[in-house]
Design a protein around this motif. Structure first.
Motif, short mmCIF file in Angstrom:
data_model
loop_
_atom_site.label_atom_id
_atom_site.label_comp_id
_atom_site.label_asym_id
_atom_site.label_seq_id
_atom_site.Cartn_x
_atom_site.Cartn_y
_atom_site.Cartn_z
N MET A 1 0.85 -1.16 0.00
CA MET A 1 0.00 0.00 0.00
C MET A 1 0.90 1.23 0.00
N LYS A 2 0.73 2.08 -0.99
CA LYS A 2 1.53 3.29 -1.08
C LYS A 2 0.76 4.45 -0.44
N ILE A 3 1.35 5.02 0.59
CA ILE A 3 0.73 6.11 1.32
C ILE A 3 1.44 7.41 0.96
N LYS A 4 0.64 8.43 0.62
CA LYS A 4 1.19 9.76 0.35
C LYS A 4 0.59 10.73 1.36
N MET A 5 1.43 11.66 1.80
CA MET A 5 0.98 12.71 2.70
C MET A 5 1.23 14.04 2.01
N TYR A 6 0.17 14.78 1.75
CA TYR A 6 0.28 16.11 1.14
C TYR A 6 0.46 17.11 2.26
N THR A 7 1.52 17.89 2.19
CA THR A 7 1.94 18.73 3.29
C THR A 7 2.42 20.08 2.77
N GLN A 8 2.66 20.98 3.70
CA GLN A 8 3.29 22.25 3.38
C GLN A 8 4.19 22.65 4.53
N PRO A 9 5.26 23.39 4.24
CA PRO A 9 6.29 23.68 5.26
C PRO A 9 5.77 24.37 6.51
N GLU A 37 6.24 21.81 -8.89
CA GLU A 37 6.17 20.50 -9.55
C GLU A 37 5.10 19.59 -8.96
N ASN A 38 4.57 19.92 -7.78
CA ASN A 38 3.52 19.12 -7.15
C ASN A 38 2.13 19.73 -7.28
N ARG A 39 2.05 20.91 -7.86
CA ARG A 39 0.78 21.64 -7.92
C ARG A 39 -0.30 20.89 -8.69
N GLU A 40 0.03 20.32 -9.83
CA GLU A 40 -0.97 19.61 -10.63
C GLU A 40 -1.53 18.41 -9.87
N GLU A 41 -0.64 17.63 -9.25
CA GLU A 41 -1.09 16.46 -8.47
C GLU A 41 -1.99 16.90 -7.31
N TRP A 42 -1.60 17.97 -6.61
CA TRP A 42 -2.40 18.48 -5.50
C TRP A 42 -3.77 18.95 -5.99
N ASN A 43 -3.79 19.61 -7.14
CA ASN A 43 -5.07 20.06 -7.70
C ASN A 43 -6.00 18.89 -7.99
N LEU A 44 -5.46 17.78 -8.48
CA LEU A 44 -6.28 16.59 -8.73
C LEU A 44 -6.83 16.02 -7.42
N VAL A 45 -6.00 15.99 -6.38
CA VAL A 45 -6.45 15.47 -5.09
C VAL A 45 -7.55 16.35 -4.51
N THR A 46 -7.37 17.66 -4.57
CA THR A 46 -8.39 18.55 -4.01
C THR A 46 -9.68 18.50 -4.82
N ARG A 47 -9.56 18.31 -6.12
CA ARG A 47 -10.77 18.19 -6.95
C ARG A 47 -11.53 16.92 -6.58
N ALA A 48 -10.82 15.82 -6.38
CA ALA A 48 -11.46 14.54 -6.06
C ALA A 48 -12.06 14.55 -4.65
N SER A 49 -11.38 15.21 -3.70
CA SER A 49 -11.84 15.18 -2.31
C SER A 49 -12.81 16.30 -1.98
N THR A 54 -4.34 20.41 4.56
CA THR A 54 -3.17 19.59 4.84
C THR A 54 -3.16 19.28 6.33
N PRO A 55 -2.69 18.10 6.69
CA PRO A 55 -2.16 17.04 5.84
C PRO A 55 -3.28 16.16 5.29
N THR A 56 -3.32 16.02 4.00
CA THR A 56 -4.23 15.07 3.36
C THR A 56 -3.45 13.80 3.09
N ILE A 57 -4.07 12.67 3.35
CA ILE A 57 -3.44 11.36 3.18
C ILE A 57 -4.14 10.62 2.05
N THR A 58 -3.35 10.03 1.14
CA THR A 58 -3.93 9.17 0.11
C THR A 58 -3.26 7.82 0.14
N PHE A 59 -4.04 6.79 -0.15
CA PHE A 59 -3.52 5.46 -0.37
C PHE A 59 -4.58 4.67 -1.13
N ASN A 60 -4.10 3.78 -2.01
CA ASN A 60 -5.02 3.07 -2.90
C ASN A 60 -5.99 4.08 -3.51
#
Length: 111
Positions: A1-9, A37-49, A54-60
């Motif tokens: 299971m690949k877990i991603k954590m979307y974060t900001q400093p 370089e992560n903006r497009e991926e983050w935009n997809l996650v926010t559109r889907a959710s 943050t922190p948003t967690i994705t897996f599967n």
């Protein structure tokens, strides 16, 4: 299971979650949403959710947002450990339809 954590400093909650995941040996990848370089991926996650927290967690095929899906780093770790020990199969198209139908019914009940 690949877990991603979307974060900001500047996010202290993100740091606390990262520390809890590391302390519990839960492998994850951090995605810094402040980097171009992560903006497009983050935009997809926010559109889907529907949420840009943050922190948003994705897996599967799951997207978990703070306050909606976990209340603090301890509850997140408990939930992740459960699903790491009891992984779900990917939903079929029929299952996805039922999930959407149930979500719609739940939303209607809450209004």
């Amino acid at each position: 299971m690949k877990i991603k954590m979307y974060t900001q400093p500047s996010c202290l909650y993100c740091k606390n979650v990262k520390d809890a995941l590391t302390e519990n040996d839960i492998e994850h990848t951090q995605i810094d949403i402040s980097l171009n370089e992560n903006r497009e991926e983050w935009n997809l996650v926010t559109r889907a959710s529907g949420l840009g927290l943050t922190p948003t967690i994705t897996f599967n095929d799951q997207i978990w947002a703070p306050s909606r899906d976990f209340q603090d780093e301890k509850s997140l770790v408990q939930r992740l450990k459960y699903f790491l020990d009891n992984p779900l199969d990917a939903p079929s198209d029929e299952d996805k339809f039922q999930i959407m139908l149930n979500a719609t019914k739940n939303l209607a009940m809450s209004l």
